[in-house]
Enzyme design. Structure first.
Site, short mmCIF file in Angstrom:
data_model
loop_
_atom_site.label_atom_id
_atom_site.label_comp_id
_atom_site.label_asym_id
_atom_site.label_seq_id
_atom_site.Cartn_x
_atom_site.Cartn_y
_atom_site.Cartn_z
N ARG A 79 0.86 -1.19 0.00
CA ARG A 79 0.00 0.00 0.00
C ARG A 79 0.89 1.24 0.00
O ARG A 79 1.44 1.64 1.03
CB ARG A 79 -0.92 0.02 1.23
CG ARG A 79 -1.81 1.28 1.32
CD ARG A 79 -2.72 1.39 0.12
NE ARG A 79 -3.64 2.52 0.19
CZ ARG A 79 -3.58 3.57 -0.63
NH1 ARG A 79 -2.60 3.67 -1.51
NH2 ARG A 79 -4.49 4.53 -0.56
N CYS B 69 -5.08 -2.75 5.79
CA CYS B 69 -5.42 -1.48 5.15
C CYS B 69 -6.85 -1.09 5.54
O CYS B 69 -7.73 -1.95 5.64
CB CYS B 69 -5.30 -1.62 3.64
SG CYS B 69 -5.77 -0.16 2.71
#
Length: 582
Positions: free
Chosen positions: A249, A297
């Site tokens: 990410r 996430c």
């Protein structure tokens, strides 16, 4: 808000042909008014039904994209004044060598449009709002003065004023999408001179050119910046997620930092000089600690919210999560070395600043509460190892912060600076992103200041095997279902319930995972259920739901927790499969 002021004007707007031609359907004028009511009214949270729902969906195919709805409507509104400006420019240039464009009435014809010709020097004279903001992209020249306030990235677009958009567009791959190009095209005012076109585009380096290689098995959600997740079934093959398959990410290009010259700045107490620590000093002057912790996430499972109603963000599946053994110095020890103590007056937050930066020099940033940073029970680490190896480039080499039990967004990578403060980080990602809202809030009514930044995440679980839509063949009349479960804040998962019949009956899965201290259960549990296949069933709707040590349970459906950013998606996970019959 600007959109609130714009919306009432749309119904009476007459759309120029070149924009109308880009709209779907046979009635573009109605579509604009329709889009206004669909996207910017307070009724957007209602799903609708029947013909109304189909009409709304048709409209939103054109207007409801990540940025297109917002910017496209703004582009249409501002078109008339821009055409007037073109006419004025044409009159001024008629006596010179510039080509004279047709009048606005000529736009209705099929004759290709001609534009004035400008030099780069002329473009460079338009760098301020007073003079107009001109930019180039390829051979075309655009006047984006009226677009600056509508730009979703704020006034960073002014960095390209008087020059080329290319290096700034390269920062985010979304700019290459068709709807963004179409929005920009409405602002075209001219073309570069043939001599400068012949010279070709400037030799501009790709800010992502130094990104590291990645495993080809990853499912890529965006290339620039790079964001990807592993195949879901790989998550439950091992308790520790291999570095290569740990989800990636990134918000910006991966920086290449020299570990020999790297220095971490820790802001000094009460105005004292900052403490600067080399990587070697962090490794040798502070005890090495290890923690097994799961990172997730905030957008994990966002695709399920997108299925209810479109949201803004990457379309993550169920694999934006992973479990690893992290090693490094305790943040608490480093803050003590800088002169801080528990209960420090005025110390409310610890801010982290990353060394990953955009072309404006803005880096990623986030913060956590001071008491968590200073608590020996929270195991917050400044990490230089991941799973017994040097921290990989994609995961923050040479140093990142790991805050167990907290959303991945606060675990800042490529850490450059730590600051103790009375206030949260003022970073965009702390103030205007990674926050949860009611399903009734839309982009016209959202106020990020009223919601707290996400820290601890709610209880979560998902099915990794079997995969949706597969054909399963039970062994000895039995089926095996696998998955993961985790909860934020150090709360241990104590049970996972699995149903094979859409929730009518439930089975308790077997949990596996390392023994953890109560209140410090930072790592996930993997779970397995082997049970007889339901008799006479050819289709199975498999569900799972986890329960943590505080008896928090996942909600049963997505719609009541839907939010415009698609974060905190933790409803019961559902997988439908077919059963192979003998």
């Amino acid at each position: 808000m600007l959109l609130r002021r714009i919306s009432p004007l749309l119904s009476g707007l007459q759309i120029p042909n070149r924009l109308a031609a880009r709209m779907p359907g046979s009635c573009p004028q109605a579509c604009v008014a329709w889009a206004s009511s669909c996207l910017y009214s307070k009724d957007t949270s209602s799903s609708g039904s029947g013909a109304n729902s189909r009409n709304s969906t048709s409209c939103q195919r054109w207007a409801y994209t990540t940025t297109g709805a917002l910017l496209g409507l703004g582009s249409i509104l501002l078109y008339r004044s821009r055409e007037q400006k073109l006419a004025e420019d044409n009159q001024e240039s008629a006596s010179g060598s510039h080509m004279v464009p047709p009048s606005s009435s000529d736009l209705k014809s099929s004759v290709p449009r001609s534009y004035p010709v400008y030099t780069l020097k002329e473009v460079q004279h338009h760098r301020t709002l007073a003079d107009g903001i001109w930019v180039t992209l390829g051979k075309d020249v655009f006047d984006i003065t009226e677009f600056v306030d509508l730009h979703p990235g704020g006034n960073r677009i002014l960095l390209a004023a008087g020059g080329s958009l290319e290096p700034f567009w390269a920062m985010y791959g979304v700019h290459n999408q068709k709807h963004v190009i179409e929005i920009l095209s409405a602002y075209k005012i001219g073309e570069l001179s043939p001599e400068e076109q012949a010279a070709g585009p400037a030799d501009l380096s790709d800010p992502y050119a130094q990104d590291p290689p990645r495993h080809p098995a990853l499912k890529v959600n965006s290339m620039k910046p790079f964001n990807a997740e592993p195949p879901a079934e790989m998550l439950t093959e091992a308790y520790i997620t291999p570095n290569a398959f740990f989800f990636k990410r990134n918000h910006l290009p991966v920086p290449r930092l020299d570990p020999a010259s790297y220095r971490l700045e820790v802001g000094g107490r009460m105005g004292s000089p900052s403490l600067f620590l080399s990587l070697e000093e962090l490794k040798t002057h502070f005890p090495r600690h290890e923690v097994m912790a799961t990172l997730q996430c905030a957008g994990n499972r966002r695709s399920e919210m997108n299925a209810v109603k479109p949201v803004k963000g990457l379309d993550w599946g169920i694999a934006a999560i992973g479990n690893a053994k992290w090693a490094g110095a305790q943040l608490r020890d480093v803050l003590v070395a800088a002169g801080y103590k528990e209960g420090e007056a005025g110390a409310l937050h610890v801010q982290f600043e990353g060394l990953d930066r955009d072309l404006a020099g803005t880096g990623y940033g986030a913060s956590i509460p001071y008491h968590i940073a200073m608590s020996s029970d929270h195991d917050v680490l400044l990490v230089y190892e991941m799973n017994g190896e040097e921290l990989p480039l994609d995961h923050g080499f040479p140093l990142r912060v790991i805050v167990p039990g907290v959303v991945g967004a606060r675990n800042v990578k490529w850490l450059g600076r730590i600051l103790v403060s009375t206030e949260e980080s003022q970073s965009h990602w702390q103030q205007n992103d990674y926050k949860g809202f009611s399903p009734s809030v839309d982009w016209d009514t959202v106020d990020f200041s009223v919601s707290p930044a996400i820290q601890e995440l709610p209880v979560q679980s998902a099915i990794t095997d079997p995969q949706p839509g597969t054909l399963v063949a039970g062994e000895d009349g039995k089926i095996t279902v696998k998955g993961y479960a985790w909860s934020g804040g150090g709360r241990e998962v104590v049970r996972v319930d699995v149903s094979l019949d859409g929730g009518s009956t439930w089975h308790v899965a077997n949990l596996t995972g390392e023994k953890q201290t109560p209140g410090r259960a930072w790592a996930w549990k993997l779970w397995t259920l082997t049970t007889p296949l339901p008799a006479e069933r050819t289709e199975l709707e498999i569900l799972c739901k986890a329960v943590d040590s505080s008896y928090n349970v996942q909600p049963d459906t997505v719609a009541p927790i839907w939010n415009l950013r698609g974060v905190l998606s933790n409803a019961w996970h559902r997988v439908c499969v077919s059963v192979m019959k003998d």
